[in-house]
Design a protein around this motif. Structure first.
Motif, PDB file in Angstrom:
ATOM      1  N   TYR A 103      31.344  43.130  23.995  1.00  0.00           N
ATOM      2  CA  TYR A 103      30.603  44.355  23.682  1.00  0.00           C
ATOM      3  C   TYR A 103      30.080  44.253  22.276  1.00  0.00           C
ATOM      4  CZ  TYR A 103      34.963  45.746  21.361  1.00  0.00           C
ATOM      5  OH  TYR A 103      36.057  45.769  20.545  1.00  0.00           O
ATOM      6  N   CYS A 104      29.154  45.068  21.976  1.00  0.00           N
ATOM      7  CA  CYS A 104      28.515  45.092  20.637  1.00  0.00           C
ATOM      8  C   CYS A 104      28.070  43.684  20.226  1.00  0.00           C
ATOM      9  CB  CYS A 104      29.457  45.702  19.597  1.00  0.00           C
ATOM     10  SG  CYS A 104      29.879  47.431  19.940  1.00  0.00           S
ATOM     11  N   ASN A 105      27.681  42.917  21.193  1.00  0.00           N
ATOM     12  CA  ASN A 105      27.100  41.589  21.046  1.00  0.00           C
ATOM     13  C   ASN A 105      28.065  40.513  20.589  1.00  0.00           C
ATOM     14  OD1 ASN A 105      24.542  42.495  21.862  1.00  0.00           O
ATOM     15  ND2 ASN A 105      24.079  43.196  19.796  1.00  0.00           N
ATOM     16  N   ASN A 106      29.059  40.823  19.814  1.00  0.00           N
ATOM     17  CA  ASN A 106      29.899  39.738  19.285  1.00  0.00           C
ATOM     18  C   ASN A 106      31.385  40.051  19.372  1.00  0.00           C
ATOM     19  OD1 ASN A 106      30.023  41.736  17.394  1.00  0.00           O
ATOM     20  ND2 ASN A 106      29.399  40.434  15.649  1.00  0.00           N
ATOM     21  N   LYS A 107      31.711  41.173  19.998  1.00  0.00           N
ATOM     22  CA  LYS A 107      33.132  41.494  20.082  1.00  0.00           C
ATOM     23  C   LYS A 107      33.633  41.272  21.507  1.00  0.00           C
ATOM     24  CE  LYS A 107      33.364  44.799  16.278  1.00  0.00           C
ATOM     25  NZ  LYS A 107      33.764  46.136  15.861  1.00  0.00           N
ATOM     26  N   THR A 108      34.933  40.955  21.579  1.00  0.00           N
ATOM     27  CA  THR A 108      35.559  40.672  22.879  1.00  0.00           C
ATOM     28  C   THR A 108      36.808  41.534  23.022  1.00  0.00           C
ATOM     29  OG1 THR A 108      34.785  38.395  22.857  1.00  0.00           O
ATOM     30  CG2 THR A 108      36.614  38.936  24.370  1.00  0.00           C
ATOM     31  N   SER A 109      36.922  42.149  24.175  1.00  0.00           N
ATOM     32  CA  SER A 109      38.107  42.999  24.433  1.00  0.00           C
ATOM     33  C   SER A 109      39.316  42.145  24.732  1.00  0.00           C
ATOM     34  CB  SER A 109      37.837  43.926  25.615  1.00  0.00           C
ATOM     35  OG  SER A 109      37.814  43.165  26.809  1.00  0.00           O
ATOM     36  N   ASP A 110      40.391  42.805  24.867  1.00  0.00           N
ATOM     37  CA  ASP A 110      41.590  42.084  25.299  1.00  0.00           C
ATOM     38  C   ASP A 110      41.397  41.585  26.718  1.00  0.00           C
ATOM     39  OD1 ASP A 110      41.520  44.721  26.181  1.00  0.00           O
ATOM     40  OD2 ASP A 110      43.670  44.733  26.620  1.00  0.00           O
ATOM     41  N   THR A 111      42.283  40.721  27.149  1.00  0.00           N
ATOM     42  CA  THR A 111      42.211  40.113  28.489  1.00  0.00           C
ATOM     43  C   THR A 111      43.251  40.763  29.407  1.00  0.00           C
ATOM     44  OG1 THR A 111      41.424  38.020  27.573  1.00  0.00           O
ATOM     45  CG2 THR A 111      42.408  37.982  29.785  1.00  0.00           C
ATOM     46  N   VAL A 112      42.830  41.084  30.625  1.00  0.00           N
ATOM     47  CA  VAL A 112      43.765  41.602  31.620  1.00  0.00           C
ATOM     48  C   VAL A 112      43.854  40.613  32.778  1.00  0.00           C
ATOM     49  CG1 VAL A 112      43.419  44.039  31.064  1.00  0.00           C
ATOM     50  CG2 VAL A 112      41.932  42.957  32.738  1.00  0.00           C
ATOM     51  N   SER A 113      45.046  40.452  33.326  1.00  0.00           N
ATOM     52  CA  SER A 113      45.260  39.466  34.394  1.00  0.00           C
ATOM     53  C   SER A 113      45.463  40.170  35.750  1.00  0.00           C
ATOM     54  CB  SER A 113      46.489  38.607  34.090  1.00  0.00           C
ATOM     55  OG  SER A 113      46.294  37.886  32.904  1.00  0.00           O
ATOM     56  N   VAL A 114      45.011  39.530  36.777  1.00  0.00           N
ATOM     57  CA  VAL A 114      45.168  40.045  38.145  1.00  0.00           C
ATOM     58  C   VAL A 114      45.693  38.920  39.034  1.00  0.00           C
ATOM     59  CG1 VAL A 114      44.010  40.973  40.188  1.00  0.00           C
ATOM     60  CG2 VAL A 114      43.325  41.728  37.904  1.00  0.00           C
ATOM     61  N   VAL A 115      46.759  39.193  39.696  1.00  0.00           N
ATOM     62  CA  VAL A 115      47.360  38.213  40.603  1.00  0.00           C
ATOM     63  C   VAL A 115      46.833  38.478  42.040  1.00  0.00           C
ATOM     64  CG1 VAL A 115      49.500  37.371  41.612  1.00  0.00           C
ATOM     65  CG2 VAL A 115      49.412  38.022  39.183  1.00  0.00           C
ATOM     66  N   GLU A 116      46.338  37.420  42.685  1.00  0.00           N
ATOM     67  CA  GLU A 116      45.864  37.530  44.082  1.00  0.00           C
ATOM     68  C   GLU A 116      47.066  37.551  45.027  1.00  0.00           C
ATOM     69  OE1 GLU A 116      43.093  35.094  47.304  1.00  0.00           O
ATOM     70  OE2 GLU A 116      44.239  34.040  45.774  1.00  0.00           O
TER      71      GLU A 116
END
Length: 807
Positions: A103-116
């Protein structure tokens, strides 16, 4: 706080402890670890850290951000998700994945994981059983086993690793593996507005749309009281039609709760026991509480999210009662979504045929009867509860009769029938009269008791309660049939007494007027005649009538007979006589007229002359062709005959003498044989002379006198020998019969003759003889007196010459 989910949107540090026992959950902090999260002002959120294979992971970016681009890492590094440029997006999970947003061109949010979560199709085991036996099917695999009637869609019929069912034929079922509770906690608020409420609570439907769900609780908007017990029920198939049928519902549990408020819109959580709604199924839910529900919700109102659909139901004002329809539950449903295997595995209940037999559930017979029980023909064997091994048995006793038929495949089937033995009705045969007279009617009536109303039939074409005329003594059989078609019989004897053979007789079928007739009946003990006639009592009918006698015998049977008595008029009889006066000894003829036959008294015969003996009245009885008689009388005067006497101057005369006959006692006389009364005549032979004297009545009588004419005696005189003058006087002899008298010269009696007194010549000698009747006759002879000179032939009489001596 103990919870299944948390909203970590607040900036700061958050410490979370989580424990998950799922072996496929690869997030380390789920293994009873404690993690610390520092929440920045912009962060990524995933709806669940475990997502069913093929389902979407729902992503959200919290905080203020612009120029958003979502990225996914499926193990090959992050790549942009095409078109994912909004704060919220979704992405189909096909493996274990990580998500983040720039977002805001150069920022990255935290990562969320999803198990199949990828569930494999279950492994199933078929079962082969005989018809009507339960087949136990099994399925193994990950998660819960849900059983369905079709490969897709269909009805959910069972949950669990085994399914025991009884089906009529080989049937294929389908098993699907599923998990529940892996998607965190989702809450759907159907409505939270205030509304009406009743103590009965709310009913509504929940349908698991995209997969199986686990219902974990409810938020309720209470009314009435803060503290109360909430009862939670469910039923497979929805509530419609079962609103008041408590037996059709399963109680999840009863949960005492205390509300913070009973104001409209305030919700209180009910932490009910978990229960699963399989995918595609609709469960009816009943929250029995004093809770609010909407007023006037339109029928068919639904609320949905990605996993469930809630269908508006009814409000209740009492337990399973007091319906208000339609109404909508006010509150929330707490549930967890789950995963299902990508396909359903078929499993087959193989049903071997059993022998086709059939017995009625029950059969009824009547006491004393038997019934043949026949289950049908099979290829196999039979075994009855009576230990008979034949196809059919004859059942006579009440109770269950069971047969087990075993086919060649070893499959057996049993059927049974309840033999009901109905008691026979009680039947009574009733006759209106046990004895009737021939020709009279009798009515036969049946009565009795039994199941229901009895119907009655009689033999010999007799109709119940309908009069008929029996012709002979018979035993009539009544058959009474009750509502069970059981029959019993009774008999009644109707004695038909013969009518007496009444015979009416009359002493005469025809009588003459004035005559008596006696009517007599026979053949019965009591006899009554009409026309005021008494039996066996003479009476005189005046006209021709038909008389009817009614005879009654000892059985009170009557019969009649009729006698016609003809009354004939009397003939007009007249007595007639040939002469009304007759002389005694004369005949008279009496004749009758005016009838056909006549009878006279005094032994007189009609029209036959008879000699009446005295003056008498004679009665004639005339009989006509009707045998009717009448009489008349006539007198016949009988004048006595004169007493006529025949007189004769002599009743015996000698031949040649006269006699005079004369009559006396009458006025005139008439003699027979030409004799004139009082005139002498010379009878020439002995003869009876009848004189008829007639008196002044012209009556005549006769008398008879016999005049015996005695014949003159036959006198002979033998020739005299020549008397010589010189002969001596000799006695006269030769006259016959003696005695007699000799007359010389016819006049002078003489005894001797002396020739010398006479001259030579012939001298007449008369011999006279008078017989006993005084009749005299004579014979003449001549004596020759001769001088006797010379020799002359002398006639000698026999013995007149004697010659002596005669040596």
């Amino acid at each position: 706080n103990l919870t299944n989910s948390m909203n970590l949107s607040a900036i700061g540090m958050h410490e979370i402890s989580a424990t998950v026992n799922a072996a496929w959950d690869e997030i380390s902090f789920n293994n009873n670890t404690i993690e610390t999260f520092i929440i920045d002002s912009v962060y990524a959120i995933v709806s669940s850290d475990s997502v069913c294979s093929g389902n979407d992971a729902n992503l959200a970016l919290a905080g203020s951000a612009a120029n958003i681009q979502w990225q996914v890492n499926d193990g090959n590094g992050f790549v942009n998700i095409t078109g994912a440029n909004q704060a919220t997006t979704s992405y189909a999970v096909t493996s274990n994945m990580e998500f983040r947003a720039t977002y805001c061109n150069n920022k990255t949010s935290d990562t969320v994981s999803v198990v199949e979560i990828n569930l494999l199709p279950p492994v199933t085991q078929n079962d082969t059983v005989c018809f009507d036996n339960p087949a136990t099917l099994s399925a193994t695999g990950s998660g819960s086993m849900n059983w369905y009637t079709a490969a897709t869609g269909g009805n959910s019929i069972h949950s669990g690793s085994t399914y025991t069912t009884t089906v009529p034929a080989t049937t294929t079922f389908y098993v699907e593996a599923s998990t529940s509770g892996t998607g965190g906690s989702d809450t759907l608020l159907t409505t939270t507005q205030a509304g009406n409420g009743c103590g009965g609570g709310s009913m509504f439907n929940i349908t698991a749309v995209s997969g199986a769900i686990t219902v974990t609780g409810f938020d309720v908007s209470l009314t009435g009281q803060v503290s109360q017990t909430v009862n939670v029920y469910y039923r497979n198939g929805g509530f419609a039609g079962f609103e008041t049928n408590a037996a059709a519902w399963t109680l999840v549990g009863a949960y005492p709760i205390t509300a913070t408020s009973v104001a409209g819109g305030t919700l209180t959580f009910v932490n009910s026991a978990d229960f699963v709604i399989p995918q595609g199924l609709t469960y009816g839910i009943y929250i029995e509480a004093n809770n609010h529900y909407t007023t006037g919700t339109a029928p068919g109102t639904t609320y949905t999210d990605a996993n469930i659909e809630v269908f508006a139901g009814v409000g209740l004002c009492s337990s399973f009662g007091g319906l208000n329809n339609p109404r909508l539950f006010n509150g929330s449903i707490h549930y967890q979504s789950g995963c299902t295997s990508p396909s359903r595995t078929p499993v087959e209940a193989v049903i071997l045929p059993v022998p086709a037999i059939s017995l009625s559930a029950s059969v009824a017979i009547c006491q004393g009867d038997s019934i043949t029980l026949d289950p049908g023909t099979i290829t196999g064997t039979y075994l009855w509860s009576t230990n008979d091994i034949t196809q059919t048995i004859a059942a006579t006793t009440a109770g269950m009769h069971k047969v087990t038929a075993t086919g060649t495949n070893g499959c057996s089937v049993s059927d049974s029938t309840n033999v009901i033995v109905n008691a026979l009705p009680t039947v009574t045969a009733i006759s209106s009269d046990p004895e009737v007279c021939d020709g009279n009617q009798v009515t036969l009536t049946g009565s009795g008791t039994g199941a229901g109303t009895l119907t009655y039939t009689w033999d010999q074409s007799v109709t119940n309660q309908l009069p008929f005329t029996p012709t002979s003594t018979e035993i009539y059989t009544l058959t009474g049939v009750d509502a069970n078609n059981c029959e019993n019989t009774d008999t009644v004897t109707v004695i038909v007494n013969p009518l007496p053979v009444v015979i009416g007789t009359a002493t005469s079928p025809e009588v003459c007027i004035g005559d008596s007739v006696t009517l007599t009946g026979s053949g019965a003990s009591t006899l009554i005649w009409d026309n005021n006639v008494d039996d066996a009592v003479p009476f005189a009918p005046s006209t021709t009538e038909i008389y009817t006698v009614t005879g009654t015998d000892a059985n009170n049977c009557t019969s009649t007979d009729s006698v016609t008595v003809v009354v004939n008029l009397l003939p007009i009889v007249e007595a007639n006589v040939s002469a009304s006066a007759v002389c005694e000894g004369e005949q008279v003829t009496l004749t009758g007229s005016g009838a056909d036959a006549y009878t006279w008294d005094n032994n007189v015969i009609d029209n036959v002359p008879f000699v009446p003996v005295t003056t008498l009245s004679y009665i004639v009885t005339g009989v006509d062709t009707n045998n009717c008689t009448n009489t008349d009388q006539i007198t016949v005067t009988v004048n006595p005959l004169p007493i006529v006497i025949a007189n004769a101057t002599a009743t015996a005369v000698c031949f040649g003498d006269d006699v005079t006959l004369s009559g006396s006692g009458a006025d005139s006389y008439f003699w027979s044989n030409g004799v004139t009364d009082s005139v002498a005549f010379n009878p020439n032979a002995t003869l009876s002379y009848e004189v008829t004297g007639t008196d002044a009545n012209n009556c005549s009588n006769t008398d008879e006198i016999t005049i015996t004419v005695n014949p003159l005696p036959d006198v002979t005189l033998e020739n005299f020998e020549v008397a010589c003058l010189n002969f001596p006087e000799f006695n006269l002899s030769g006259g016959n019969p003696a005695p007699g008298t000799y007359l010389l010269g016819g006049t002078d009696p003489a005894i001797t003759f002396n020739p010398s007194d006479f001259s030579v010549g012939f001298h007449a000698i008369t011999y006279t003889h008078t017989d006993g009747n005084g009749c005299t006759s004579s014979a003449q002879g001549l004596i020759e007196v001769s001088e006797c000179v010379g020799i002359a032939e002398t006639a000698f009489g026999a013995g007149s010459v004697k010659v002596y001596p005669n040596p």
